[in-house]
Design an enzyme around this catalytic site. Structure first.
Site, PDB file in Angstrom:
ATOM      1  N   PRO A  21       0.771  -1.221   0.000  1.00  0.00           N
ATOM      2  CA  PRO A  21       0.000   0.000   0.000  1.00  0.00           C
ATOM      3  C   PRO A  21       0.802   1.270   0.000  1.00  0.00           C
ATOM      4  CG  PRO A  21       0.456  -0.613   2.214  1.00  0.00           C
ATOM      5  CD  PRO A  21       1.372  -1.369   1.309  1.00  0.00           C
ATOM      6  N   GLU A  22       0.576   2.106  -0.935  1.00  0.00           N
ATOM      7  CA  GLU A  22       0.937   3.506  -0.795  1.00  0.00           C
ATOM      8  C   GLU A  22      -0.350   4.248  -1.107  1.00  0.00           C
ATOM      9  OE1 GLU A  22       4.601   4.810  -2.615  1.00  0.00           O
ATOM     10  OE2 GLU A  22       5.299   2.764  -2.767  1.00  0.00           O
ATOM     11  N   ARG A  44       2.027 -11.272   5.408  1.00  0.00           N
ATOM     12  CA  ARG A  44       3.092 -10.985   6.381  1.00  0.00           C
ATOM     13  C   ARG A  44       2.583 -10.466   7.730  1.00  0.00           C
ATOM     14  NH1 ARG A  44       7.594  -7.824   2.863  1.00  0.00           N
ATOM     15  NH2 ARG A  44       8.753  -7.889   4.803  1.00  0.00           N
ATOM     16  N   ARG A  74      14.445  20.241   7.832  1.00  0.00           N
ATOM     17  CA  ARG A  74      15.239  19.017   7.921  1.00  0.00           C
ATOM     18  C   ARG A  74      16.548  19.127   7.162  1.00  0.00           C
ATOM     19  NH1 ARG A  74      13.601  14.302   9.537  1.00  0.00           N
ATOM     20  NH2 ARG A  74      11.578  14.217  10.533  1.00  0.00           N
TER      21      ARG A  74
END
Length: 263
Positions: free
Chosen positions: A2-3, A106, A143
């Site tokens: 999933p994205e 998983r 950042r």
DNA sequence: TCAAATGTTTGATC
DNA sequence: GGATCAAACATTTG
């Protein structure tokens, strides 16, 4: 699986089937996927009615008349309408008109009930398709690390994963190791636009099916055929012909064109 | 047999 | 405190 584009595809396809239905029975069979007291979770869910299906980043929020069903697909989660439960089914919801089946090989995914806003939501940043440019740029500015891992950080921006981070950086011609805080406003705007364009185009193609993404009907997406860099190590760049490089950045395979995306 | 896989959390280190 | 990185989770596939 999933994205953002894959989750959006699942949400849209599943919403059409389940909205408005009541939950008549629930089977939960993974203590990894469903943490805590499973009987309590089942009790809370049975008898409620689904009012809407929403998405924030990669998280699926199934709104109920009382509370909310939180689903995260992890790496290998599938949400299927009227599929037969099998070996990897971790949750099965018997709705009024059919079965909603959550499969997850998983077991990195989550299926959980919350009476109110799930705590996960407080941890994630704005959705990648809903954030505005000034806050996107402000978040980059703060950042000093590499841009690629920053795009994957769900607390900065939610929804982008490994495929679309690589694809968006290629589309914006930005090297994945570029320090986020040093990206000019102009280049950041280009990245912002290319990221959103990439995500939207991928949604139109119903996501990328690399290993096991499928929609509620079990149909795969097609966007993997349009990847420019992801999974194309050694193959020629579609723009300049140079071989696509693969490095490891922030523990994730990272694909880019060394010529189009200069450091 | 080893490496890698669409993700997130947790703990260590600086 | 903040940023960054590695490990761990569980299983399949090449």
């Amino acid at each position: 699986m999933p994205e953002l584009p894959e989750v959006e595809t699942v949400v849209r396809s599943v919403a059409a089937y389940i909205t408005g239905q009541s939950i008549e029975a629930v089977t939960l069979s993974s203590h990894r996927v469903t943490r805590g007291d499973r009987d309590h979770t089942i009790q809370a869910l049975v008898g409620s009615t689904i009012s809407a299906v929403r998405r924030h980043g990669k998280q699926i929020l199934i709104e109920l008349d009382r509370g909310l069903l939180y689903i995260h697909l992890g790496m290998t989660g599938n949400l299927l309408w009227n599929a037969s439960p099998g070996k990897y089914s971790r949750a099965v919801f018997t709705l009024k008109d059919g079965l909603l089946v959550y499969n997850d090989i998983r077991q990195f995914g989550r299926v959980e009930f919350y009476p109110e806003t799930p705590p996960h939501l407080a941890r994630v940043g704005p959705d990648a398709l809903r954030i505005d440019f000034p806050s996107f740029f402000a978040r980059l500015k703060k950042r000093q690390g590499a841009i690629k891992p920053l795009l994957l950080d769900q607390s900065i921006l939610s929804g982008v994963g490994n495929i679309y981070a690589d694809e968006a950086l290629f589309a914006a011609r930005i090297h994945p190791r570029t320090r986020a805080g040093r990206i000019s406003q102009e280049r950041a705007l280009k990245l912002y636009r290319q990221l959103q364009a990439t995500l939207k185009l991928a949604i139109q193609h119903r996501g990328s099916s690399i290993s096991n993404h499928v929609d509620a009907r079990g149909d795969p997406g097609q966007y993997q055929q349009m990847h420019a860099v992801y999974g194309r190590a050694g193959e020629p760049c579609l723009v300049c012909g140079s071989p696509i490089k693969r490095i490891v950045l922030g523990q994730r395979g990272t694909h880019y064109c060394p010529r189009c995306q200069r450091a």
